[in-house]
Design a protein around this motif. Sequence first.
Motif, PDB file in Angstrom:
ATOM      1  N   ALA A 181      -4.800   6.414   4.340  1.00 24.71           N
ATOM      2  CA  ALA A 181      -4.552   5.470   3.248  1.00 24.71           C
ATOM      3  C   ALA A 181      -5.852   5.118   2.551  1.00 24.71           C
ATOM      4  O   ALA A 181      -6.904   4.982   3.192  1.00 24.71           O
ATOM      5  CB  ALA A 181      -3.889   4.211   3.778  1.00 24.71           C
ATOM      6  N   ALA A 196      -5.312   0.612  -0.941  1.00 19.60           N
ATOM      7  CA  ALA A 196      -3.965   0.352  -0.422  1.00 19.60           C
ATOM      8  C   ALA A 196      -4.013  -0.668   0.696  1.00 19.60           C
ATOM      9  O   ALA A 196      -3.156  -1.547   0.802  1.00 19.60           O
ATOM     10  CB  ALA A 196      -3.344   1.661   0.076  1.00 19.60           C
ATOM     11  N   VAL A 197      -5.020  -0.521   1.553  1.00 15.18           N
ATOM     12  CA  VAL A 197      -5.154  -1.482   2.651  1.00 15.18           C
ATOM     13  C   VAL A 197      -5.462  -2.870   2.111  1.00 15.18           C
ATOM     14  O   VAL A 197      -4.909  -3.872   2.563  1.00 15.18           O
ATOM     15  CB  VAL A 197      -6.256  -1.022   3.631  1.00 15.18           C
ATOM     16  CG1 VAL A 197      -6.483  -2.064   4.715  1.00 15.18           C
ATOM     17  CG2 VAL A 197      -5.885   0.319   4.249  1.00 15.18           C
ATOM     18  N   TRP A 249       4.386  -0.285   5.939  1.00 17.20           N
ATOM     19  CA  TRP A 249       4.582   1.165   6.069  1.00 17.20           C
ATOM     20  C   TRP A 249       5.015   1.777   4.741  1.00 17.20           C
ATOM     21  O   TRP A 249       4.504   2.816   4.312  1.00 17.20           O
ATOM     22  CB  TRP A 249       5.625   1.430   7.141  1.00 17.20           C
ATOM     23  CG  TRP A 249       5.949   2.883   7.314  1.00 17.20           C
ATOM     24  CD1 TRP A 249       5.236   3.837   7.973  1.00 17.20           C
ATOM     25  CD2 TRP A 249       7.104   3.547   6.770  1.00 17.20           C
ATOM     26  NE1 TRP A 249       5.852   5.057   7.889  1.00 17.20           N
ATOM     27  CE2 TRP A 249       7.005   4.913   7.149  1.00 17.20           C
ATOM     28  CE3 TRP A 249       8.198   3.121   6.014  1.00 17.20           C
ATOM     29  CZ2 TRP A 249       7.965   5.851   6.795  1.00 17.20           C
ATOM     30  CZ3 TRP A 249       9.148   4.053   5.648  1.00 17.20           C
ATOM     31  CH2 TRP A 249       9.040   5.397   6.042  1.00 17.20           C
ATOM     32  N   ARG A 285       4.475   0.529   1.701  1.00 23.58           N
ATOM     33  CA  ARG A 285       3.384   0.428   0.745  1.00 23.58           C
ATOM     34  C   ARG A 285       2.363   1.550   0.963  1.00 23.58           C
ATOM     35  O   ARG A 285       1.933   2.204   0.012  1.00 23.58           O
ATOM     36  CB  ARG A 285       2.715  -0.940   0.876  1.00 23.58           C
ATOM     37  CG  ARG A 285       1.440  -1.134   0.043  1.00 23.58           C
ATOM     38  CD  ARG A 285       1.750  -1.121  -1.444  1.00 23.58           C
ATOM     39  NE  ARG A 285       2.605  -2.225  -1.834  1.00 23.58           N
ATOM     40  CZ  ARG A 285       2.141  -3.450  -2.136  1.00 23.58           C
ATOM     41  NH1 ARG A 285       0.835  -3.694  -2.090  1.00 23.58           N
ATOM     42  NH2 ARG A 285       2.969  -4.401  -2.493  1.00 23.58           N
ATOM     43  N   LEU A 286       1.995   1.787   2.210  1.00 21.33           N
ATOM     44  CA  LEU A 286       1.016   2.827   2.509  1.00 21.33           C
ATOM     45  C   LEU A 286       1.602   4.211   2.239  1.00 21.33           C
ATOM     46  O   LEU A 286       0.897   5.114   1.774  1.00 21.33           O
ATOM     47  CB  LEU A 286       0.559   2.715   3.963  1.00 21.33           C
ATOM     48  CG  LEU A 286      -0.209   1.429   4.305  1.00 21.33           C
ATOM     49  CD1 LEU A 286      -0.535   1.383   5.792  1.00 21.33           C
ATOM     50  CD2 LEU A 286      -1.485   1.318   3.487  1.00 21.33           C
ATOM     51  N   SER A 287       2.888   4.386   2.503  1.00 28.44           N
ATOM     52  CA  SER A 287       3.522   5.680   2.241  1.00 28.44           C
ATOM     53  C   SER A 287       3.531   5.985   0.754  1.00 28.44           C
ATOM     54  O   SER A 287       3.301   7.128   0.326  1.00 28.44           O
ATOM     55  CB  SER A 287       4.954   5.682   2.779  1.00 28.44           C
ATOM     56  OG  SER A 287       4.962   5.547   4.187  1.00 28.44           O
ATOM     57  N   GLU A 342       1.399   4.918  -1.435  1.00 25.12           N
ATOM     58  CA  GLU A 342       0.029   5.240  -1.825  1.00 25.12           C
ATOM     59  C   GLU A 342      -0.307   6.677  -1.452  1.00 25.12           C
ATOM     60  O   GLU A 342      -0.935   7.408  -2.213  1.00 25.12           O
ATOM     61  CB  GLU A 342      -0.951   4.271  -1.155  1.00 25.12           C
ATOM     62  CG  GLU A 342      -0.870   2.845  -1.663  1.00 25.12           C
ATOM     63  CD  GLU A 342      -1.432   2.711  -3.069  1.00 25.12           C
ATOM     64  OE1 GLU A 342      -2.142   3.632  -3.509  1.00 25.12           O
ATOM     65  OE2 GLU A 342      -1.141   1.691  -3.725  1.00 25.12           O
ATOM     66  N   ARG A 343       0.133   7.123  -0.274  1.00 23.64           N
ATOM     67  CA  ARG A 343      -0.146   8.501   0.150  1.00 23.64           C
ATOM     68  C   ARG A 343       0.572   9.493  -0.766  1.00 23.64           C
ATOM     69  O   ARG A 343       0.027  10.530  -1.148  1.00 23.64           O
ATOM     70  CB  ARG A 343       0.302   8.704   1.583  1.00 23.64           C
ATOM     71  CG  ARG A 343      -0.478   7.901   2.619  1.00 23.64           C
ATOM     72  CD  ARG A 343      -0.156   8.389   4.023  1.00 23.64           C
ATOM     73  NE  ARG A 343      -0.739   7.505   5.017  1.00 23.64           N
ATOM     74  CZ  ARG A 343      -0.056   6.578   5.664  1.00 23.64           C
ATOM     75  NH1 ARG A 343       1.234   6.424   5.430  1.00 23.64           N
ATOM     76  NH2 ARG A 343      -0.646   5.808   6.562  1.00 23.64           N
TER      77      ARG A 343
END
Length: 258
Positions: free
Chosen positions: A5, A9-10, A242, A244-246, A248-249
Motif C-alpha cells: 500500500a 493510503a495508510v 481492507w 480502502r487499501l485494496s 489503492e492497490r
Amino acid sequence: MSTVARPGAVRSLAAPAIVSLICLAILLGLGIWQLQRKGEKEALIGRIVARSRIEPPASPPSRGDWDAARDEFERVRVTGTLLNDRETLVHGLAAGAVPGNALQGYYVLTPLKRDDDGSLVLINRGFVPTELKDAGRRPAGQIAGSTTITGMLRGPEIRTMFVPPPEPAKGEWFHRDIDGIAAAKGLTVMPYLIEADGTPNPGGWPKGGQLRVDLPNNHLQYAFTWFGIAACLVGVFGVFAWKRLSEERDTDSPRSPA
C-alpha cells in the motif's frame, strides 16, 4: 503488480483509525464499568437480604448515631403515634397484579412521634393507587393512637436528572427528599426514614413491603452488549481499512495493453 500500500493510503486511514480507537476506548470503558456495577449490585442485594432477616429488629439510631453507609437497610422496630394530618404523597409506581404491569400512584410518607423519646421519624407506610390519593377514601388506614411499625432504614433519595424537581407549594414530590418534606411540613425529623414492611394496614391501604430485595441485576448483559458493540466496531473498521487499501492497490496496478 505491487502489493504494498502506498504511504498516502495508510495516511488516509489515520483519521478514521483515531476516531475508531476513541470509540473503542469508550465502549470498553462502559463494559468494564458495567462489570463493576454488577459487583456493587450483588453486594447491595446480599446486604439487603441479610439485614431483612435480622431478628429481633433493632431500635432506630439516634440522630447523632446515624451512619448511612453502616445503617441503611437495617431492620428496625419503632412504636409511636402517626401524625396522619402531616402525611406527604410521593409519586411512584408499584407492581401490579399482572407481571410486567405497574400501578401508578403514591407512596405515603407519614411522620411518627416516638413513644420513647418524642422524636419524629418519617415512615414510608407503603403505596396507594391514584384513586386513593385522598386520605378520606382510605379512613381505615389512618391509624390513630400508638402503633408499632417494623421496617428497614433508608437514607434520603438523591434526585437524578430524569426526576422532576419537587413543588412543595403544590404538594408534588417525586423522590424521598427527607429534608425538603420535613421543611415543607414544618417538622424536625430524623435524617432517615423507615420503609414499612408488608404487615397489612386496616382496610388494606397503604400497601407496605414495597422495598424489593430482588433488585434487578442485568449489568452482565449490559457489559456483553458494550463489548459486543466494541467487537463489531473492530470488525467494521477492519473491513473498511481492507477495502480502502485494496482500492489503492487496484489504482496502482498497471493495465494490460488493449
